[in-house]
Design a protein around this motif. Structure first.
Motif, PDB file in Angstrom:
ATOM      1  N   THR A  91      17.139  14.801  75.856  1.00  0.00           N
ATOM      2  CA  THR A  91      18.483  14.883  75.616  1.00  0.00           C
ATOM      3  C   THR A  91      19.044  14.263  74.031  1.00  0.00           C
ATOM      4  OG1 THR A  91      19.743  15.521  77.829  1.00  0.00           O
ATOM      5  CG2 THR A  91      21.392  14.741  75.861  1.00  0.00           C
ATOM      6  N   PRO A  92      18.845  12.765  74.077  1.00  0.00           N
ATOM      7  CA  PRO A  92      18.555  11.591  73.011  1.00  0.00           C
ATOM      8  C   PRO A  92      17.817  12.536  72.198  1.00  0.00           C
ATOM      9  CG  PRO A  92      17.956  10.630  75.650  1.00  0.00           C
ATOM     10  CD  PRO A  92      18.170  11.698  75.313  1.00  0.00           C
ATOM     11  N   VAL A  93      16.392  13.071  72.167  1.00  0.00           N
ATOM     12  CA  VAL A  93      16.130  14.125  71.260  1.00  0.00           C
ATOM     13  C   VAL A  93      16.811  15.133  70.297  1.00  0.00           C
ATOM     14  CG1 VAL A  93      14.179  15.364  70.055  1.00  0.00           C
ATOM     15  CG2 VAL A  93      13.670  13.149  71.829  1.00  0.00           C
ATOM     16  N   ARG A  94      16.911  15.528  71.164  1.00  0.00           N
ATOM     17  CA  ARG A  94      18.311  16.530  70.901  1.00  0.00           C
ATOM     18  C   ARG A  94      19.540  16.840  69.717  1.00  0.00           C
ATOM     19  NH1 ARG A  94      23.235  18.895  72.623  1.00  0.00           N
ATOM     20  NH2 ARG A  94      22.323  17.867  74.855  1.00  0.00           N
ATOM     21  N   LEU A  95      20.253  15.102  70.583  1.00  0.00           N
ATOM     22  CA  LEU A  95      21.176  14.702  69.818  1.00  0.00           C
ATOM     23  C   LEU A  95      20.832  14.326  68.711  1.00  0.00           C
ATOM     24  CD1 LEU A  95      23.271  13.427  72.880  1.00  0.00           C
ATOM     25  CD2 LEU A  95      23.869  15.132  72.394  1.00  0.00           C
ATOM     26  N   ILE A 144      13.880  21.774  69.338  1.00  0.00           N
ATOM     27  CA  ILE A 144      14.284  22.807  69.824  1.00  0.00           C
ATOM     28  C   ILE A 144      12.732  23.042  70.604  1.00  0.00           C
ATOM     29  CG2 ILE A 144      14.077  25.322  69.384  1.00  0.00           C
ATOM     30  CD1 ILE A 144      15.494  24.047  66.738  1.00  0.00           C
ATOM     31  N   TRP A 145      12.104  22.550  70.526  1.00  0.00           N
ATOM     32  CA  TRP A 145      10.538  23.483  71.308  1.00  0.00           C
ATOM     33  C   TRP A 145      11.236  21.968  72.811  1.00  0.00           C
ATOM     34  CZ3 TRP A 145       6.866  20.606  74.164  1.00  0.00           C
ATOM     35  CH2 TRP A 145       6.025  21.590  74.819  1.00  0.00           C
ATOM     36  N   LEU A 148       0.336  30.561  71.106  1.00  0.00           N
ATOM     37  CA  LEU A 148      -0.488  29.522  72.221  1.00  0.00           C
ATOM     38  C   LEU A 148      -0.121  28.607  72.244  1.00  0.00           C
ATOM     39  CD1 LEU A 148      -2.838  30.081  73.643  1.00  0.00           C
ATOM     40  CD2 LEU A 148      -3.652  28.124  71.668  1.00  0.00           C
ATOM     41  N   ALA A 149       0.793  27.781  70.965  1.00  0.00           N
ATOM     42  CA  ALA A 149       2.073  26.273  71.555  1.00  0.00           C
ATOM     43  C   ALA A 149       3.037  27.022  72.524  1.00  0.00           C
ATOM     44  CB  ALA A 149       1.630  26.172  70.186  1.00  0.00           C
ATOM     45  N   ALA A 150       3.625  28.099  71.393  1.00  0.00           N
ATOM     46  CA  ALA A 150       4.844  28.506  72.165  1.00  0.00           C
ATOM     47  C   ALA A 150       4.320  28.535  73.661  1.00  0.00           C
ATOM     48  CB  ALA A 150       5.458  29.706  71.762  1.00  0.00           C
ATOM     49  N   SER A 151       3.526  29.940  73.824  1.00  0.00           N
ATOM     50  CA  SER A 151       3.032  30.424  74.983  1.00  0.00           C
ATOM     51  C   SER A 151       3.279  29.344  76.655  1.00  0.00           C
ATOM     52  CB  SER A 151       0.666  30.467  75.578  1.00  0.00           C
ATOM     53  OG  SER A 151       1.492  30.930  76.519  1.00  0.00           O
ATOM     54  N   ARG A 152       4.370  29.403  77.618  1.00  0.00           N
ATOM     55  CA  ARG A 152       3.958  29.027  78.684  1.00  0.00           C
ATOM     56  C   ARG A 152       2.997  28.388  79.897  1.00  0.00           C
ATOM     57  NH1 ARG A 152       9.692  29.936  81.425  1.00  0.00           N
ATOM     58  NH2 ARG A 152      10.290  27.595  81.848  1.00  0.00           N
ATOM     59  N   PRO A 153       2.248  29.641  80.109  1.00  0.00           N
ATOM     60  CA  PRO A 153       1.203  29.512  80.464  1.00  0.00           C
ATOM     61  C   PRO A 153       0.226  28.943  79.939  1.00  0.00           C
ATOM     62  CG  PRO A 153       1.804  31.663  80.146  1.00  0.00           C
ATOM     63  CD  PRO A 153       2.363  30.664  78.803  1.00  0.00           C
TER      64      PRO A 153
END
Length: 191
Positions: free
Chosen positions: A58-62, A71-72, A5-10
């Motif tokens: 972007t800063p979080v990913r870096l 990733i999320w 559910l958490a990964a669901s786009r809807p």
């Protein structure tokens, strides 16, 4: 089940739509207590907050590379950006409905507060329109160049907020947050 559910786009879009539904409900149910000023302010706030979250990806990913949150956020950055645009579009519709005609809109369009808002919206339209997989594939490298318009659009958004607000203190705080996000992004990219 919860992970799915958490990964669901809807589900994400349902969550992102809840503040908008609440704004509309409050405006319709209690127009005297929650009128135009609250509706325009709250829709603009949500547009700005989601824009800040989108820019923070972007800063979080870096900084965090393979952390689940990074990733999320990377997977859903376009969704967050489009939701920010949806709230900005709602903000604009509320403004237009309140003005009830083209003449009053045009009379205000040249003032610095409105001009910065209209310019920001104009920059966001192509970004929202191309925030889909088809556009990414079709535009290839040009997609990334086009989406760098988010930076001047963000500056215009927060300048619009500062100029249009009765009390610009909150806008200045958010300008500081935007500056911090962008400073960290630039520093991490150079590092």
């Amino acid at each position: 089940m919860v992970k799915t559910l958490a990964a669901s786009r809807p589900f994400l879009w349902l969550v992102l739509a809840l503040p908008g539904a609440w704004i509309l409900y409050r405006w319709a149910a209690t127009p005297e207590a929650y009128g135009y000023g609250h509706a325009i302010g709250d829709s603009g706030d949500w547009a700005a907050w989601l824009l800040l979250v989108t820019l923070a990806v972007t800063p979080v990913r870096l900084a965090l590379r393979k952390a689940r949150v990074a990733i999320w956020l990377m997977r859903h950055r376009r969704d967050l950006g489009v939701a920010s645009f949806a709230y900005a579009a709602g903000h604009t519709v509320i403004y237009l409905v309140n003005k009830a005609g083209l003449r009053p809109v045009l009379a205000e369009a040249g003032s610095p507060d409105m001009l910065t808002g209209w310019l920001a919206l104009a920059l966001f339209v192509p970004l929202a329109a191309t925030s889909n997989d088809i556009a990414v594939r079709a535009l290839k490298r040009a997609w990334k160049r086009l989406h760098r318009l988010v930076y001047p659009a963000a500056v215009l958004t927060f300048v619009h907020w500062a100029l249009a607000a009765f009390d610009p203190t909150t806008a200045y705080i958010h300008i500081g947050i935007l500056a911090a996000i962008e400073s960290v992004r630039v520093w991490l990219q150079r590092r």
